[in-house]
Design a protein around this motif. Structure first.
Motif, PDB file in Angstrom:
ATOM      1  N   ARG A 498       0.857  -1.185   0.000  1.00  0.00           N
ATOM      2  CA  ARG A 498       0.000   0.000   0.000  1.00  0.00           C
ATOM      3  C   ARG A 498       0.895   1.237   0.000  1.00  0.00           C
ATOM      4  NH1 ARG A 498      -2.273  -3.678   3.318  1.00  0.00           N
ATOM      5  NH2 ARG A 498      -1.206  -2.859   5.159  1.00  0.00           N
ATOM      6  N   PHE A 499       0.752   2.044  -1.026  1.00  0.00           N
ATOM      7  CA  PHE A 499       1.588   3.242  -1.198  1.00  0.00           C
ATOM      8  C   PHE A 499       0.827   4.471  -0.716  1.00  0.00           C
ATOM      9  CE2 PHE A 499       2.883   6.963  -3.632  1.00  0.00           C
ATOM     10  CZ  PHE A 499       4.262   6.931  -3.504  1.00  0.00           C
ATOM     11  N   ARG A 500       1.534   5.339   0.009  1.00  0.00           N
ATOM     12  CA  ARG A 500       0.899   6.567   0.495  1.00  0.00           C
ATOM     13  C   ARG A 500       1.906   7.707   0.440  1.00  0.00           C
ATOM     14  NH1 ARG A 500      -0.040   4.925   5.045  1.00  0.00           N
ATOM     15  NH2 ARG A 500       1.408   6.031   6.390  1.00  0.00           N
ATOM     16  N   MET A 501       1.473   8.839  -0.102  1.00  0.00           N
ATOM     17  CA  MET A 501       2.308  10.044  -0.120  1.00  0.00           C
ATOM     18  C   MET A 501       1.571  11.163   0.598  1.00  0.00           C
ATOM     19  SD  MET A 501       3.787  12.296  -3.334  1.00  0.00           S
ATOM     20  CE  MET A 501       5.193  11.233  -3.642  1.00  0.00           C
ATOM     21  N   GLU A 502       2.290  11.879   1.480  1.00  0.00           N
ATOM     22  CA  GLU A 502       1.722  13.010   2.195  1.00  0.00           C
ATOM     23  C   GLU A 502       2.659  14.194   2.017  1.00  0.00           C
ATOM     24  OE1 GLU A 502       1.396  11.578   6.162  1.00  0.00           O
ATOM     25  OE2 GLU A 502      -0.541  10.593   5.818  1.00  0.00           O
ATOM     26  N   ALA A 503       2.082  15.346   1.667  1.00  0.00           N
ATOM     27  CA  ALA A 503       2.888  16.543   1.458  1.00  0.00           C
ATOM     28  C   ALA A 503       2.047  17.775   1.724  1.00  0.00           C
ATOM     29  CB  ALA A 503       3.437  16.580   0.031  1.00  0.00           C
ATOM     30  N   PHE A 504       2.683  18.798   2.279  1.00  0.00           N
ATOM     31  CA  PHE A 504       2.035  20.077   2.528  1.00  0.00           C
ATOM     32  C   PHE A 504       3.042  21.186   2.226  1.00  0.00           C
ATOM     33  CE2 PHE A 504       0.086  16.995   5.371  1.00  0.00           C
ATOM     34  CZ  PHE A 504      -1.260  17.169   5.102  1.00  0.00           C
ATOM     35  N   PRO A 505       2.585  22.284   1.652  1.00  0.00           N
ATOM     36  CA  PRO A 505       3.510  23.383   1.345  1.00  0.00           C
ATOM     37  C   PRO A 505       4.261  23.845   2.587  1.00  0.00           C
ATOM     38  CG  PRO A 505       1.388  23.748   0.273  1.00  0.00           C
ATOM     39  CD  PRO A 505       1.219  22.580   1.193  1.00  0.00           C
ATOM     40  N   GLY A 506       5.580  23.875   2.484  1.00  0.00           N
ATOM     41  CA  GLY A 506       6.419  24.332   3.582  1.00  0.00           C
ATOM     42  C   GLY A 506       6.645  23.320   4.677  1.00  0.00           C
ATOM     43  N   GLU A 507       6.094  22.104   4.551  1.00  0.00           N
ATOM     44  CA  GLU A 507       6.200  21.107   5.625  1.00  0.00           C
ATOM     45  C   GLU A 507       6.827  19.799   5.153  1.00  0.00           C
ATOM     46  OE1 GLU A 507       2.614  20.535   7.769  1.00  0.00           O
ATOM     47  OE2 GLU A 507       2.072  22.658   7.748  1.00  0.00           O
ATOM     48  N   GLY A 508       7.438  19.797   3.993  1.00  0.00           N
ATOM     49  CA  GLY A 508       8.127  18.597   3.543  1.00  0.00           C
ATOM     50  C   GLY A 508       7.198  17.577   2.923  1.00  0.00           C
ATOM     51  N   CYS A 509       7.742  16.391   2.705  1.00  0.00           N
ATOM     52  CA  CYS A 509       7.003  15.316   2.022  1.00  0.00           C
ATOM     53  C   CYS A 509       7.402  13.981   2.616  1.00  0.00           C
ATOM     54  CB  CYS A 509       7.314  15.355   0.518  1.00  0.00           C
ATOM     55  SG  CYS A 509       6.583  14.000  -0.424  1.00  0.00           S
ATOM     56  N   SER A 510       6.465  13.050   2.670  1.00  0.00           N
ATOM     57  CA  SER A 510       6.760  11.689   3.141  1.00  0.00           C
ATOM     58  C   SER A 510       6.188  10.673   2.161  1.00  0.00           C
ATOM     59  CB  SER A 510       6.165  11.454   4.534  1.00  0.00           C
ATOM     60  OG  SER A 510       4.755  11.419   4.485  1.00  0.00           O
ATOM     61  N   VAL A 511       6.964   9.627   1.918  1.00  0.00           N
ATOM     62  CA  VAL A 511       6.554   8.508   1.062  1.00  0.00           C
ATOM     63  C   VAL A 511       6.584   7.255   1.932  1.00  0.00           C
ATOM     64  CG1 VAL A 511       7.200   7.051  -0.875  1.00  0.00           C
ATOM     65  CG2 VAL A 511       7.356   9.541  -1.083  1.00  0.00           C
ATOM     66  N   THR A 512       5.472   6.515   1.979  1.00  0.00           N
ATOM     67  CA  THR A 512       5.370   5.334   2.839  1.00  0.00           C
ATOM     68  C   THR A 512       4.831   4.153   2.048  1.00  0.00           C
ATOM     69  OG1 THR A 512       4.906   6.751   4.761  1.00  0.00           O
ATOM     70  CG2 THR A 512       4.401   4.407   4.974  1.00  0.00           C
ATOM     71  N   VAL A 513       5.442   2.983   2.274  1.00  0.00           N
ATOM     72  CA  VAL A 513       4.959   1.732   1.689  1.00  0.00           C
ATOM     73  C   VAL A 513       4.764   0.739   2.824  1.00  0.00           C
ATOM     74  CG1 VAL A 513       5.416  -0.164   0.093  1.00  0.00           C
ATOM     75  CG2 VAL A 513       6.177   2.154  -0.469  1.00  0.00           C
ATOM     76  N   GLU A 514       3.589   0.112   2.882  1.00  0.00           N
ATOM     77  CA  GLU A 514       3.289  -0.900   3.892  1.00  0.00           C
ATOM     78  C   GLU A 514       2.877  -2.188   3.191  1.00  0.00           C
ATOM     79  OE1 GLU A 514       0.158   0.951   6.044  1.00  0.00           O
ATOM     80  OE2 GLU A 514       1.498   1.906   7.492  1.00  0.00           O
ATOM     81  N   LEU A 515       3.366  -3.319   3.685  1.00  0.00           N
ATOM     82  CA  LEU A 515       2.960  -4.608   3.138  1.00  0.00           C
ATOM     83  C   LEU A 515       3.181  -5.674   4.190  1.00  0.00           C
ATOM     84  CD1 LEU A 515       5.686  -6.049   0.782  1.00  0.00           C
ATOM     85  CD2 LEU A 515       6.045  -3.940   2.018  1.00  0.00           C
ATOM     86  N   GLU A 516       2.447  -6.761   4.037  1.00  0.00           N
ATOM     87  CA  GLU A 516       2.545  -7.858   4.988  1.00  0.00           C
ATOM     88  C   GLU A 516       3.840  -8.629   4.763  1.00  0.00           C
ATOM     89  OE1 GLU A 516      -0.910 -10.237   4.718  1.00  0.00           O
ATOM     90  OE2 GLU A 516      -2.305  -8.620   5.240  1.00  0.00           O
ATOM     91  N   GLU A 517       4.517  -8.955   5.877  1.00  0.00           N
ATOM     92  CA  GLU A 517       5.801  -9.662   5.793  1.00  0.00           C
ATOM     93  C   GLU A 517       5.642 -11.023   5.127  1.00  0.00           C
ATOM     94  OE1 GLU A 517       9.307 -11.397   8.759  1.00  0.00           O
ATOM     95  OE2 GLU A 517       7.618 -10.257   9.571  1.00  0.00           O
ATOM     96  N   SER A 518       4.477 -11.664   5.344  1.00  0.00           N
ATOM     97  CA  SER A 518       4.263 -12.998   4.774  1.00  0.00           C
ATOM     98  C   SER A 518       4.283 -12.992   3.256  1.00  0.00           C
ATOM     99  CB  SER A 518       2.934 -13.568   5.265  1.00  0.00           C
ATOM    100  OG  SER A 518       1.859 -12.702   4.907  1.00  0.00           O
ATOM    101  N   ALA A 519       3.985 -11.831   2.639  1.00  0.00           N
ATOM    102  CA  ALA A 519       3.971 -11.742   1.180  1.00  0.00           C
ATOM    103  C   ALA A 519       5.367 -11.616   0.595  1.00  0.00           C
ATOM    104  CB  ALA A 519       3.127 -10.550   0.745  1.00  0.00           C
ATOM    105  N   CYS A 520       6.373 -11.424   1.463  1.00  0.00           N
ATOM    106  CA  CYS A 520       7.745 -11.174   0.981  1.00  0.00           C
ATOM    107  C   CYS A 520       8.737 -12.212   1.468  1.00  0.00           C
ATOM    108  CB  CYS A 520       8.215  -9.796   1.441  1.00  0.00           C
ATOM    109  SG  CYS A 520       7.304  -8.436   0.714  1.00  0.00           S
ATOM    110  N   ARG A 521       8.260 -13.327   1.976  1.00  0.00           N
ATOM    111  CA  ARG A 521       9.193 -14.341   2.513  1.00  0.00           C
ATOM    112  C   ARG A 521       9.116 -15.626   1.703  1.00  0.00           C
ATOM    113  NH1 ARG A 521      10.761 -13.085   7.742  1.00  0.00           N
ATOM    114  NH2 ARG A 521      12.217 -14.792   7.464  1.00  0.00           N
TER     115      ARG A 521
END
Length: 521
Positions: A498-521
């Motif tokens: 699940r991809f999520r981007m959050e940004a606000f003028p003058g407050e920087g930006c964050s990029v986040t990825v969440e996924l279940e560990e079981s899907a990557c093992r």
């Protein structure tokens, strides 16, 4: 409200949608709907009509119908509500309602109270603006045709043929309008969505005919029994968890899950579940409106497989190209450097003084070329990712990128952090790589923090900068078309993240990825 449509026996106890629940079904209809009492005042409007009127359903309760739709003086002579009040029968008319922005077929249906007396009328409004415009066009053509016949009697035979043709077209339009009206009535009487009502323990209290057809069961087989056996077993825990979130403050929950259709086939459904609560906030009943989204899910799966294959091809090409650059160009540059150093040493002192800065420039050029080649190999495919995993690769790349860009980068990783599949490690590394590039090129960040976490079976990657930020509603236009966010989102999708981007003028930006560990093992 205690009212019901005309024709239903109020004493039979068979009303499948009593009380507020019946109004809830009206609220799901796709066309504008209103209920008007004997005093011509609004009892309720559904959300579609409320949006057309520019407010919420509760804003119009108690308002006079004629003031709301026609004007403050009087109701029109052909008002179907007034006619229904007069004789207790269904009536309809076509009328242009400027406030709703169109021409509508208005159907007024009497509603009886518990004693069989008329208490109100149900108004269904079907937007026929397009049909009225077609009728107006045909009338204009007919007028022109009649004038042409009167003006040019010598062409009477030809014009008669055209008139017959035009009449045929008008008949086809009339038939099409009639068929459209019949389809509309069918939608009202028999919704295409599967609709059900069930108690907090999952027991069905009502299902519509579409629901019965979809699941291949009768009302007797469904009502009074729980819905759980119809759900796909692997999805059941997720569905129950989502439904547990229903509350007075969060009365609607949308769930996409698999079910067993009447044919035995597993189908994907999207259910919009609306909780009905009592005065103390307790869940009394839930209404579910569902639609089949199997085709959409199959298309999404095909797109994910295609994206995954394209990523595999891209990474394989990068790996081969990096190896070839290392083996061929790297070897040649190393040999060239050795020869150059040897030639400098063999030059006489006077020759070295004469060549002076040219020798130094050539030496610097050779070093820069070697550094550029090394950067290309790192960006194509860093060997440390394959050898030591995502945690070590991110730490190493942050130091390398910080040295090249001049932006301080802090890396925080869970310890220990597990090795993942090559596909997951590559996707997360590329997302972090793209996010760091954006922060250095566009954000003017003074600090970037990369966090890699693993907690309760959930993997999280985040890249946060303290740069100038931007508005997600109007992202800045960047050279190259701004494909970075799309690429990151698609890479996350290929590994089920699940991809999520959050940004606000003058407050920087964050990029986040969440996924279940079981899907990557």
């Amino acid at each position: 409200m205690g009212v019901q449509p005309a024709g239903r026996n109020p004493g039979s106890g068979n009303d499948p949608l009593p009380g507020v629940g019946w109004e809830g079904v009206v609220d799901t209809l796709p066309d504008p709907v209103a209920i008007i009492d004997n005093q011509s005042r609004i009892v309720m409007v559904n959300r579609v009509l409320a949006r057309r009127l520019g407010g919420d359903p509760g804003d119009f309760r108690g308002a006079l119908c004629r003031e709301l739709l026609h004007g403050p003086q009087y109701a029109p002579e052909d008002c179907p509500h007034q006619r229904t009040l007069a004789d207790g029968r269904e009536h309809r008319c076509e009328r242009t309602l400027e406030r709703l922005g169109g021409t509508f077929l208005i159907v007024s249906i009497p509603i009886l109270d518990g004693n069989g007396r008329m208490a109100a009328s149900l108004h269904l409004l079907k937007d026929i603006s397009g049909d009225v415009e077609k009728e107006r066009e045909y009338r204009q053509r007919e007028t022109a045709l009649e004038w042409h016949v009167a003006a040019r009697t010598s062409e009477l035979e030809k014009l008669n043929e055209l008139l017959v043709e035009e009449i045929g077209r008008r008949r086809a339009v009339a038939e099409a309008l009639q068929a459209s009206e019949e389809r509309y009535r069918k939608v009202v009487e028999d919704q295409t969505e599967v609709i059900s009502r069930y108690l907090p323990d999952g027991t069905y209290t009502f299902v519509n005919e579409t629901f019965c057809r979809f699941f291949g069961k009768s009302r007797e087989e469904l009502e009074g029994h729980p819905w759980m056996p119809d759900a796909y077993p692997e999805d059941l825990p997720m569905v129950l968890e989502r439904l547990s979130a229903l509350s007075p403050g969060n009365p609607v929950v949308t769930v996409e899950n698999r079910v067993y259709a009447g044919s035995g086939e597993v189908r994907w459904m999207q259910f919009v579940n609306r909780g009905i609560f009592d005065g103390e906030g307790r869940l009394v009943e839930t209404q579910g409106v569902g639609r089949d989204i199997t085709d959409r899910k199959r298309m999404e799966s095909s797109l994910r497989n295609l994206s995954r294959r394209l990523v595999e091809i891209d990474e394989d090409t990068r790996k081969k190209l990096a190896a070839e650059i290392h083996d061929e160009m790297g070897r040649d540059l190393t040999t060239l450097g050795l020869h150059w150093a040897l030639m400098k040493e063999m030059l006489p002192e006077d020759s070295r003084r004469m060549l002076g800065s040219r020798l130094d420039d050539a030496t610097l050029l050779l070093k820069n070329l070697t550094r550029t080649l090394r950067t290309m190999m790192v960006n194509l495919r860093p060997p440390v990712l394959d050898d030591y995993g995502l945690k070590v690769a991110l730490t190493w790349y942050a130091e390398f990128f910080s040295e090249k860009s001049g932006v301080p980068i802090s890396v925080l990783c869970a310890d220990p952090f597990p090795r993942l599949t090559q596909e997951c490690e590559t996707a997360l590394f590329r997302i972090a790589q793209e996010a760091l590039t954006n922060a250095a090129k566009h954000a003017e960040a003074g600090m970037v923090t990369v966090t890699l976490g693993c907690e309760k079976g959930m993997l999280t990657l985040s890249v946060v900068d303290d740069g100038k930020g931007f508005s997600l509603a109007a992202p800045p236009k960047r050279e190259g078309g701004g494909w970075g966010t799309t690429i990151m989102r698609e890479r996350a999708m290929t590994i089920g993240g699940r991809f999520r981007m959050e940004a606000f003028p003058g407050e920087g930006c964050s990029v986040t990825v969440e996924l279940e560990e079981s899907a990557c093992r």
